[in-house]
Design a protein around this motif. Structure first.
Motif, PDB file in Angstrom:
ATOM      1  N   GLY A  63      16.444  -1.211  -6.503  1.00  0.00           N
ATOM      2  CA  GLY A  63      16.336  -2.262  -5.492  1.00  0.00           C
ATOM      3  C   GLY A  63      15.047  -3.036  -5.632  1.00  0.00           C
ATOM      4  N   THR A  64      14.929  -4.047  -4.773  1.00  0.00           N
ATOM      5  CA  THR A  64      13.728  -4.869  -4.801  1.00  0.00           C
ATOM      6  C   THR A  64      13.332  -5.269  -3.390  1.00  0.00           C
ATOM      7  OG1 THR A  64      12.666  -6.818  -5.770  1.00  0.00           O
ATOM      8  CG2 THR A  64      14.933  -7.110  -5.011  1.00  0.00           C
ATOM      9  N   SER A  65      12.068  -5.402  -3.197  1.00  0.00           N
ATOM     10  CA  SER A  65      11.587  -6.080  -1.998  1.00  0.00           C
ATOM     11  C   SER A  65      11.640  -7.564  -2.261  1.00  0.00           C
ATOM     12  CB  SER A  65      10.147  -5.640  -1.703  1.00  0.00           C
ATOM     13  OG  SER A  65       9.598  -6.505  -0.727  1.00  0.00           O
ATOM     14  N   LEU A  66      12.066  -8.318  -1.259  1.00  0.00           N
ATOM     15  CA  LEU A  66      12.078  -9.779  -1.393  1.00  0.00           C
ATOM     16  C   LEU A  66      11.061 -10.423  -0.471  1.00  0.00           C
ATOM     17  CD1 LEU A  66      15.921 -10.133  -1.737  1.00  0.00           C
ATOM     18  CD2 LEU A  66      14.195 -10.553  -3.505  1.00  0.00           C
ATOM     19  N   GLY A  67      10.210  -9.584   0.075  1.00  0.00           N
ATOM     20  CA  GLY A  67       9.155 -10.126   0.916  1.00  0.00           C
ATOM     21  C   GLY A  67       8.175  -9.034   1.299  1.00  0.00           C
ATOM     22  N   ARG A  68       6.933  -9.409   1.461  1.00  0.00           N
ATOM     23  CA  ARG A  68       5.912  -8.476   1.920  1.00  0.00           C
ATOM     24  C   ARG A  68       5.234  -9.087   3.118  1.00  0.00           C
ATOM     25  NH1 ARG A  68       7.323  -7.604  -3.689  1.00  0.00           N
ATOM     26  NH2 ARG A  68       6.718  -5.484  -4.211  1.00  0.00           N
ATOM     27  N   ARG A  69       4.885  -8.204   4.068  1.00  0.00           N
ATOM     28  CA  ARG A  69       4.113  -8.704   5.197  1.00  0.00           C
ATOM     29  C   ARG A  69       2.682  -8.990   4.757  1.00  0.00           C
ATOM     30  NH1 ARG A  69       6.054  -5.081  10.313  1.00  0.00           N
ATOM     31  NH2 ARG A  69       5.036  -3.419   9.128  1.00  0.00           N
ATOM     32  N   GLY A  70       2.056  -9.912   5.428  1.00  0.00           N
ATOM     33  CA  GLY A  70       0.636 -10.136   5.205  1.00  0.00           C
ATOM     34  C   GLY A  70      -0.172  -9.093   5.969  1.00  0.00           C
ATOM     35  N   ILE A  71      -1.467  -9.133   5.791  1.00  0.00           N
ATOM     36  CA  ILE A  71      -2.331  -8.196   6.509  1.00  0.00           C
ATOM     37  C   ILE A  71      -3.637  -8.886   6.870  1.00  0.00           C
ATOM     38  CG2 ILE A  71      -3.323  -7.255   4.372  1.00  0.00           C
ATOM     39  CD1 ILE A  71      -3.443  -4.507   5.799  1.00  0.00           C
ATOM     40  N   LEU A  72      -4.101  -8.588   8.065  1.00  0.00           N
ATOM     41  CA  LEU A  72      -5.459  -8.956   8.466  1.00  0.00           C
ATOM     42  C   LEU A  72      -6.112  -7.647   8.897  1.00  0.00           C
ATOM     43  CD1 LEU A  72      -7.788 -10.831   9.334  1.00  0.00           C
ATOM     44  CD2 LEU A  72      -6.611 -11.113  11.531  1.00  0.00           C
ATOM     45  N   ALA A  73      -7.056  -7.169   8.075  1.00  0.00           N
ATOM     46  CA  ALA A  73      -7.760  -5.926   8.391  1.00  0.00           C
ATOM     47  C   ALA A  73      -9.172  -6.283   8.821  1.00  0.00           C
ATOM     48  CB  ALA A  73      -7.787  -5.000   7.185  1.00  0.00           C
ATOM     49  N   LEU A  74      -9.684  -5.576   9.803  1.00  0.00           N
ATOM     50  CA  LEU A  74     -11.020  -5.898  10.299  1.00  0.00           C
ATOM     51  C   LEU A  74     -11.574  -4.732  11.113  1.00  0.00           C
ATOM     52  CD1 LEU A  74     -10.451  -6.539  13.537  1.00  0.00           C
ATOM     53  CD2 LEU A  74      -9.579  -8.651  12.589  1.00  0.00           C
ATOM     54  N   GLU A  75     -12.847  -4.840  11.424  1.00  0.00           N
ATOM     55  CA  GLU A  75     -13.458  -3.871  12.328  1.00  0.00           C
ATOM     56  C   GLU A  75     -13.942  -4.562  13.582  1.00  0.00           C
ATOM     57  OE1 GLU A  75     -15.387  -0.995   8.957  1.00  0.00           O
ATOM     58  OE2 GLU A  75     -16.387  -1.013  10.901  1.00  0.00           O
ATOM     59  N   ARG A  79     -22.461   3.032  21.014  1.00  0.00           N
ATOM     60  CA  ARG A  79     -21.748   2.186  20.058  1.00  0.00           C
ATOM     61  C   ARG A  79     -20.323   2.679  19.872  1.00  0.00           C
ATOM     62  NH1 ARG A  79     -26.946   1.450  18.660  1.00  0.00           N
ATOM     63  NH2 ARG A  79     -27.170   3.703  18.458  1.00  0.00           N
ATOM     64  N   ALA A  80     -19.431   1.743  19.596  1.00  0.00           N
ATOM     65  CA  ALA A  80     -18.048   2.108  19.280  1.00  0.00           C
ATOM     66  C   ALA A  80     -17.529   1.143  18.223  1.00  0.00           C
ATOM     67  CB  ALA A  80     -17.172   2.043  20.529  1.00  0.00           C
ATOM     68  N   LYS A  81     -16.726   1.711  17.314  1.00  0.00           N
ATOM     69  CA  LYS A  81     -16.089   0.886  16.292  1.00  0.00           C
ATOM     70  C   LYS A  81     -14.609   1.212  16.259  1.00  0.00           C
ATOM     71  CE  LYS A  81     -19.814   0.586  12.919  1.00  0.00           C
ATOM     72  NZ  LYS A  81     -20.148   0.591  11.488  1.00  0.00           N
ATOM     73  N   ALA A  82     -13.812   0.213  15.974  1.00  0.00           N
ATOM     74  CA  ALA A  82     -12.389   0.443  15.729  1.00  0.00           C
ATOM     75  C   ALA A  82     -12.000  -0.371  14.501  1.00  0.00           C
ATOM     76  CB  ALA A  82     -11.551   0.039  16.925  1.00  0.00           C
ATOM     77  N   LYS A  83     -11.289   0.281  13.596  1.00  0.00           N
ATOM     78  CA  LYS A  83     -10.736  -0.427  12.445  1.00  0.00           C
ATOM     79  C   LYS A  83      -9.293  -0.776  12.783  1.00  0.00           C
ATOM     80  CE  LYS A  83     -13.364   2.330   9.094  1.00  0.00           C
ATOM     81  NZ  LYS A  83     -14.215   1.459   8.270  1.00  0.00           N
ATOM     82  N   LEU A  84      -8.941  -2.017  12.567  1.00  0.00           N
ATOM     83  CA  LEU A  84      -7.586  -2.473  12.889  1.00  0.00           C
ATOM     84  C   LEU A  84      -6.936  -3.094  11.661  1.00  0.00           C
ATOM     85  CD1 LEU A  84      -8.105  -4.472  16.228  1.00  0.00           C
ATOM     86  CD2 LEU A  84      -7.630  -2.035  15.940  1.00  0.00           C
ATOM     87  N   ASP A  85      -5.608  -3.061  11.617  1.00  0.00           N
ATOM     88  CA  ASP A  85      -4.907  -3.985  10.722  1.00  0.00           C
ATOM     89  C   ASP A  85      -3.716  -4.581  11.432  1.00  0.00           C
ATOM     90  OD1 ASP A  85      -2.458  -2.348   9.952  1.00  0.00           O
ATOM     91  OD2 ASP A  85      -3.933  -1.097   8.948  1.00  0.00           O
ATOM     92  N   PHE A  86      -3.581  -5.867  11.261  1.00  0.00           N
ATOM     93  CA  PHE A  86      -2.414  -6.606  11.735  1.00  0.00           C
ATOM     94  C   PHE A  86      -1.518  -6.839  10.528  1.00  0.00           C
ATOM     95  CE2 PHE A  86      -5.869  -7.732  14.552  1.00  0.00           C
ATOM     96  CZ  PHE A  86      -5.292  -7.792  15.819  1.00  0.00           C
ATOM     97  N   ARG A  87      -0.261  -6.440  10.628  1.00  0.00           N
ATOM     98  CA  ARG A  87       0.716  -6.795   9.572  1.00  0.00           C
ATOM     99  C   ARG A  87       1.429  -8.050  10.046  1.00  0.00           C
ATOM    100  NH1 ARG A  87       0.029  -3.680   4.768  1.00  0.00           N
ATOM    101  NH2 ARG A  87      -0.854  -1.707   5.508  1.00  0.00           N
TER     102      ARG A  87
END
Lengths: 453, 453
Positions: free
Chosen positions: A189-201, A318-326
Motif C-alpha cells: 500500500g501507499t500513503s497518499l498524504g501526510r499531516r503537517g506538524i508544528l512542534a514547539l515548546e 518554571r514549567a515547560k511543555a513540549k507540544l506538537d500539532f498535526r
C-alpha cells in the motif's frame, strides 16, 4: 521471454550481489544525531551511485551533504527516489543480538542498523534500476533521480530549502518516497498524504526560584500557570481552541471516504497493541478511521517542579511543555504558530514563551494519478494482494518539500514488513524476500513509468 | 541581685561551656535521610540530658529513637521542649567553607550542620534550664520535659503515634517548639498556628506504552488527562473545586485580623526575593497577609512524556503529579483525602490513582494564653522589641501531634536569625549572640512559667 520475466530473472540472479552491497553500506555507521560516520557514508553512497552509472552531486550547505544521482533514459519523463543515508543511534547496544554495524544474515533476514531505514530501501531501488536497464538493453526507459540526504533522522531541517534551491536539477514527474512495503498482514500500500506538524515548546516562569509551598497562597506557581495555558488550548472534546485554527482545513471528500472504507479495520489491533480502554472521544468503527482528518494538539511532555522520589514542598518557578500539532491539508504551520501566539496573548498569557518552533507542511497526492494506478497494478502482480491507498497518514514527513515545489505525486514502495522491521530499535532487520519483492515492484513501476503520461 | 540578674550572670559565665557542648553535639553526624550517625547521636543526647540532671528514656518503635528527658520542679506545672537531634544531609559538601561535622567558630558565628537546626536550639534550652536551676538554689521552679526526636528531617512520620502512646509521660502545661528567634529585621516572635498538609501523588496511565504522536487523533494521552484532572481541582481564581473542601474552615476571627495588622509588611520583601510580578489572585496589602487563612492546592511537580532536549513525537502513556494541600483549622486531611477521591470519581477520573498520601493536621494556639503573654513580656526584655504574634504560618509541622492530644499552647523561642542561618544549606550557622539571647529568653520563660497559672 517478456520484459517482466527478464526483470525478475535479473533480480533473481543478482539478489545475492545486491544483498552484499547492502551489507557493505550498512557496515558504514552514519548516525546523524552524533555525526558518527556520516561524511564517510555520504562518500560511499556517491561512489555506489557512480558504480551504477549515475552522474552524481554531493551538495553542501543543508546540514550533512545531500547526495544526488541522475541517470538519463529514453524518455524525458523522470522518476525521483527520495532516500536517506543517515540512521538512528544504535543504542541500547546490549539489546542487539549481533552488533548494529556488523550486518548479519540469519533466518532469512538481514540484521543491521539501517537495514530497513533506509539503506535496504535505497539498495532495493538500485537493484530495480539495474534490472530495468538490463531488460531494456542497457538503456533506462525513463530518467531516474536519487536524492539521498543525511539529516532525515534529525528531522530533515534543510531539505525544503534544498529542493527550493535546486528545482532545475530535481525536475521530475513523480516520486517514490523513502520507504514502503507490506503491512502486518502482508498487504502492500501507499500513503497518499501526510499531516503537517508544528512542534514547539511553551515556557513560563513565575518566580526567580522555587519557593516553599507554605507560600502557595501568595506566590504564583509556574506549574499551575502551565496547566491553565494547556487547558486553554483544547477543550475536553478535543476541539482546539485557537481562534482560526480550523480555517484552512480541507473538507474530507467523498473519494477520501471511499478510500477509508476500503482500508482494513485497525481498531482491534490498536486496542490490543496499546492496551487502550477507550479511544479519543470514545471513537470507534468508521469514525475512528476518519479521525486522521482531524488535526491534533499533542503534549509530548511536561517538565515542572520536583519529580524525584517522595515529596518536596516546592512551588515550581518554571514549567515547560513540549507540544506538537498535526496539521491536515491545507493548514499552514506558520499561520498556526501566529494564531497560537495571538491566542495566548488574548487569553492573558503574554508571559508564556513559545520556543524551539519547528514545522513541516501537510501534503496530499491525487489518489487517481496514473502513477498510483501503475503502482497498484504492479503491486497486485508482485504481492497478489490489492495495493492499499491510504488517503492520509497521521505522521509527518518532508514529502511536502518535494510534492509542492515540484508539483508531483509521491507514493510508497519498498522493503518494509509491518511486523518485524524493528525500525529505530535494536535488531533492526529486513526479510530477504521483502527486499526481493520491493525490487520487483519498483522495477515494474520504472518499466511502466514513461508510458503513463 | 534579682533572679533575672542571677540568670543572666550565670549564662554570661557559662556561655563558652555551652558553646563547647554544642560543638561536641554538632560534631556527631546524625543524618536521618541516610542513617549516618543517628543512633550514636541519640546516645549522646541521652548522655547530655543525664549530665544535666534529667531522668531519661530512649524510646524505640517510632523510627529512630525518641529521647525523652524529665526533671521535676517545685511546681507540678511542666514545660515541654520539642527538639530533634537529626539533621539534613550536608551535601553539596564542596560549598561548605569548613566541613559540616567539624564545627568552627568564626566571626561571632558557629558553623556546622545542625548548628541551627536543631542542635543549637537544644543546647540553648539546656543552658536556660541550668541557669534557672542555679538561680533557684538548685531546684527548678517547674517541671521540664525534653522530647528530642530523630526523624524530624524526614517528616516526623512516627511522632503523632508516639505522643498518643505516651500521654502520661508527656503530661505538661505548655510547650516551646523546636525553634524560634528573630526575623530578618531582628524582631522576636512566635507562630501561633501551623497549617496542616495533605501531600500525595496522582497517577494516570492511558496506554501500555508511549505511542507515536501521529496517532494523537485516536490514542488517549496521559498528559492531557492529567491536565484535565488538575484543571478540575482548582479554578482560575484559586478556589478549590473539591465538594466540601471548605466545610470545616474556621472563620478568621477579629482577633486574628488584629494580630495580622500588627505584623510587618512582607510584600516588598517577597516581591524582591522571588522576583514576583504579581501575587496569586493579584493580592496586595492586607489581603495578601490574610491569604494565609486560605487553604491551598499546590502542584509540587508534574512528570510526563519526553523532557529531554529537542523534540520527541510521543503521546505519553503515563503522567504523575505531586500535590500538596495546605489546610487551615479545622480542616482534617483524612477527610480531604476522601473528598478528593470522591471528586475524582464524580468527575469521571476513576482511572486516576492517588498514591503516597501523607499528612499533618493544622494546629492553633490561643494568642491570649498566659504562656504567650509571658513569652512576649520576656522577649521585650531580652530583645527590646515587641514579640510578634503570627496567628497562622503557611507551613506545616507536627505541632498538632502535641497541641491536640496534650491540650497545650505551643510557642516559639530560640536561636534563629532570619538572615544568615542557612538552615538545610551549606554553611549552616548561628550567631553566638542569638544563642545567648535565646538562652536568656527561655530562662525567663522557665522562671515565670509556674506563676502564670
Amino acid at each position: 521471454m517478456s520484459r517482466t520475466e527478464a526483470i525478475d530473472r535479473y533480480l533473481q540472479e543478482h539478489l545475492e550481489a545486491y544483498l552484499q552491497e547492502t551489507i557493505r553500506l550498512c557496515a558504514q555507521p552514519s548516525v546523524s544525531a552524533t555525526g558518527e560516520g556520516v561524511l564517510e557514508c555520504a562518500q560511499l553512497v556517491e561512489q555506489i551511485l557512480q558504480q551504477h552509472g549515475f552522474e552524481t552531486w554531493k551538495i553542501e550547505g543543508y546540514g550533512n551533504p545531500v547526495v544526488v544521482g541522475r541517470a538519463a533514459g529514453k524518455s524525458e519523463r523522470t522518476l525521483l527516489f527520495y532516500n536517506h543515508y543517515d540512521v538512528q543511534p544504535p543504542e541500547p547496544l546490549e539489546l542487539w543480538d549481533s552488533p548494529p554495524f556488523a550486518p548479519q544474515i540469519r533466518e532469512g533476514k538481514l540484521f543491521a542498523r539501517g537495514a530497513k531505514d533506509d539503506k535496504g530501501e535505497f539498495m532495493a531501488r538500485l537493484a530495480a534500476v539495474e534490472a530495468v536497464r538490463a531488460a531494456h538493453g542497457g538503456e533506462l526507459p525513463c530518467g531516474v533521480l536519487f536524492v539521498v540526504e543525511g539529516n532525515e533522522e534529525v528531522g530533515s531541517p534543510g531539505i525544503a530549502r534544498f529542493v527550493q534551491d535546486h528545482l532545475d536539477l530535481l525536475k521530475c514527474d513523480g516520486a517514490i518516497w523513502e520507504e514502503g512495503g507490506i503491512d502486518f498482514e502482508e498487504r502492500p500500500g501507499t500513503s497518499l498524504g501526510r499531516r503537517g506538524i508544528l512542534a514547539l515548546e511553551l515556557e513560563v516562569e513565575t518566580l526567580s526560584r522555587d519557593a516553599h509551598s507554605g507560600n502557595a497562597h501568595i506566590l504564583p506557581s509556574a506549574a499551575w500557570r502551565m496547566v491553565r495555558v494547556l487547558a486553554a488550548l483544547k477543550d475536553e472534546n478535543e476541539r482546539i481552541l485557537i481562534p482560526g485554527f480550523y480555517d484552512h482545513v480541507r473538507p474530507v471528500s467523498e473519494q477520501d471516504l471511499e478510500l477509508l472504507r476500503n482500508l482494513p479495520d485497525l481498531e482491534a489491533y490498536l486496542r490490543q497493541s496499546f492496551g487502550v480502554r477507550g479511544f479519543v472521544n470514545n471513537l470507534s468503527g468508521f469514525e475512528l478511521r476518519k479521525a486522521v482528518f482531524n488535526p491534533t494538539c499533542n503534549i509530548q511532555g511536561i517538565t515542572t517542579g520536583y519529580q524525584g522520589p517522595g515529596t518536596k514542598t516546592v512551588i515550581p518557578a518554571r514549567a515547560k511543555a513540549k507540544l506538537d500539532f498535526r496539521l491536515v491539508p491545507d493548514q499552514d504551520p506558520t499561520d498556526i504558530l501566529q494564531k497560537l501566539r495571538a491566542h495566548l496573548d488574548a487569553e492573558g498569557f503574554t508571559d508564556v514563551q513559545i520556543t524551539h518552533a519547528d514545522y513541516m507542511f501537510p501534503a496530499r497526492s491525487d489518489p487517481q494519478h496514473p502513477l498510483v494506478e501503475l503502482a497498484a497494478r504492479t503491486a497486485q502482480e508482485v504481492y497478489q494482494k490489492p495495493y492499499q491507498r491510504i488517503p492520509l497518514t497521521g505522521g509527518s514527513s518532508p514529502v511536502y518539500a518535494f510534492a509542492g515545489p515540484l508539483n508531483i505525486p509521491v507514493i510508497d514502495a519498498g522493503v518494509g514488513y509491518g511486523i518485524t522491521n524493528r525500525t529505530h530499535a535494536p535488531n533492526e532487520n529486513i526479510r530477504i524476500q521483502d527486499f526481493h519483492n520491493a525490487a520487483r515492484h519498483i522495477a515494474r513501476i520504472l518499466d511502466g513509468f514513461a508510458g503513463i503520461f
